[in-house]
Motif scaffolding. Structure first.
Motif, PDB file in Angstrom:
ATOM      1  N   LEU A   2      44.376  49.705  36.475  1.00 37.14           N
ATOM      2  CA  LEU A   2      45.376  49.798  37.543  1.00 37.14           C
ATOM      3  C   LEU A   2      44.884  49.132  38.822  1.00 37.14           C
ATOM      4  CD1 LEU A   2      46.659  53.454  37.033  1.00 37.14           C
ATOM      5  CD2 LEU A   2      47.796  51.324  36.375  1.00 37.14           C
ATOM      6  N   ALA A   3      43.576  49.029  38.983  1.00 34.56           N
ATOM      7  CA  ALA A   3      43.020  48.421  40.187  1.00 34.56           C
ATOM      8  C   ALA A   3      42.995  46.902  40.113  1.00 34.56           C
ATOM      9  CB  ALA A   3      41.610  48.952  40.446  1.00 34.56           C
ATOM     10  N   ALA A   4      43.296  46.357  38.916  1.00 36.97           N
ATOM     11  CA  ALA A   4      43.284  44.906  38.772  1.00 36.97           C
ATOM     12  C   ALA A   4      44.413  44.286  39.590  1.00 36.97           C
ATOM     13  CB  ALA A   4      43.428  44.539  37.299  1.00 36.97           C
ATOM     14  N   ASP A   5      44.319  43.004  39.832  1.00 35.20           N
ATOM     15  CA  ASP A   5      45.345  42.283  40.587  1.00 35.20           C
ATOM     16  C   ASP A   5      45.852  41.105  39.761  1.00 35.20           C
ATOM     17  OD1 ASP A   5      47.035  41.451  42.569  1.00 35.20           O
ATOM     18  OD2 ASP A   5      45.464  40.460  43.755  1.00 35.20           O
ATOM     19  N   PRO A   7      47.930  44.721  38.497  1.00 33.21           N
ATOM     20  CA  PRO A   7      47.535  45.839  37.630  1.00 33.21           C
ATOM     21  C   PRO A   7      48.077  45.668  36.219  1.00 33.21           C
ATOM     22  CG  PRO A   7      49.251  46.518  39.163  1.00 33.21           C
ATOM     23  CD  PRO A   7      48.816  45.148  39.596  1.00 33.21           C
ATOM     24  N   ASN A   8      47.273  46.063  35.243  1.00 35.42           N
ATOM     25  CA  ASN A   8      47.661  45.954  33.838  1.00 35.42           C
ATOM     26  C   ASN A   8      48.354  47.258  33.432  1.00 35.42           C
ATOM     27  OD1 ASN A   8      47.872  45.531  31.069  1.00 35.42           O
ATOM     28  ND2 ASN A   8      45.913  44.456  30.955  1.00 35.42           N
ATOM     29  N   ILE A   9      49.618  47.346  33.749  1.00 41.42           N
ATOM     30  CA  ILE A   9      50.377  48.579  33.520  1.00 41.42           C
ATOM     31  C   ILE A   9      50.481  48.907  32.040  1.00 41.42           C
ATOM     32  CG2 ILE A   9      52.581  49.746  33.864  1.00 41.42           C
ATOM     33  CD1 ILE A   9      51.038  49.300  36.429  1.00 41.42           C
ATOM     34  N   ALA A  12      47.213  50.237  30.611  1.00 41.06           N
ATOM     35  CA  ALA A  12      46.931  51.544  31.203  1.00 41.06           C
ATOM     36  C   ALA A  12      47.804  52.624  30.581  1.00 41.06           C
ATOM     37  CB  ALA A  12      47.146  51.487  32.714  1.00 41.06           C
TER      38      ALA A  12
END
Length: 220
Positions: A2-5, A7-9, A12
């Motif tokens: 979720l913190a990625a840019d 986020p990999n919803i 997750a």
């Protein structure tokens, strides 16, 4: 994730679903084992033993692959359903698979072959066995395999086979071990076919009687 840019919803969400699934399964196992040790009779329902074993194999596949275990299945076709508590019976199968895998952990001079098979047994029972090519056990240890807190593992607790045999006895079945002619050992259990409510009554009587008897125990 979720913190990625960005986020990999999707990933997750899948991770959360797996966490919930595994948490629910763990809670179910604990609840069924508490019922077992509270001397309550098992929940008797028709179970396809082949299907139950396949589910256990799927759950254990990661551990088996890491230990380089080569698994073979020999499931008999057309087996009748057995009567029992699905979660408890699967705990027995999981324990037998893990014990078999552990017994081959130090083997390096032959394939780490594990065979799980099912077949129709006599007297309206179904038989499941787990055969390994591990270190086996000597005749002096045969009588102790099912003793409480007895283990041949350096980090074992000595309760796995204890719980497994108690589960099988509460299902009007039995659990036993045999040395192979070649390397390793075979652990097996036999459990009655499902006959509806009639088996539920028999299981209740047997489980009640167990409350006044000491169950054999141990672990490999």
């Amino acid at each position: 994730m979720l913190a990625a840019d960005p986020p990999n919803i999707e990933v997750a969400q899948e991770a959360a679903r797996r966490t919930i699934r595994d948490g629910n399964r763990a809670a179910d196992v604990i609840a069924r084992l508490r019922a077992l040790f509270s001397k309550r009779p098992p929940t008797i329902e028709p179970i396809d033993l082949n299907e139950a074993a396949r589910e256990v194999i799927a759950l254990s596949s990661g551990d088996l692959q890491r230990n380089r275990v080569v698994l073979h299945t020999e499931f008999a076709d057309g087996l009748p359903p057995v009567g029992g508590d699905r979660v408890q019976l699967q705990q027995v199968i999981i324990n037998l698979l893990r014990n078999a895998s552990d017994a081959m952990s130090g083997v390096d001079d032959r394939p780490k072959q594990l065979v799980i098979r099912t077949e129709l047994d006599e007297d309206d029972h179904v038989h499941l066995s787990v055969q390994d090519a591990g270190v086996g056990f000597g005749p002096e240890r045969t009588a102790r395999l099912f003793e409480a807190f007895y283990t041949t593992k350096s980090e074992g607790m000595g309760i796995g086979l204890s719980v497994s045999r108690t589960i099988m006895e509460s299902h009007n079945g039995r659990l036993w071990a045999e040395r192979n002619r070649g390397p390793g050992a075979t652990f097996s259990f036999s459990i009655p076919e499902y006959f509806g409510e009639g088996l539920r009554e028999v299981g209740t009587v047997r489980a009640s009687a167990m409350g006044n008897a000491q169950s054999p125990a141990g672990i490999r």
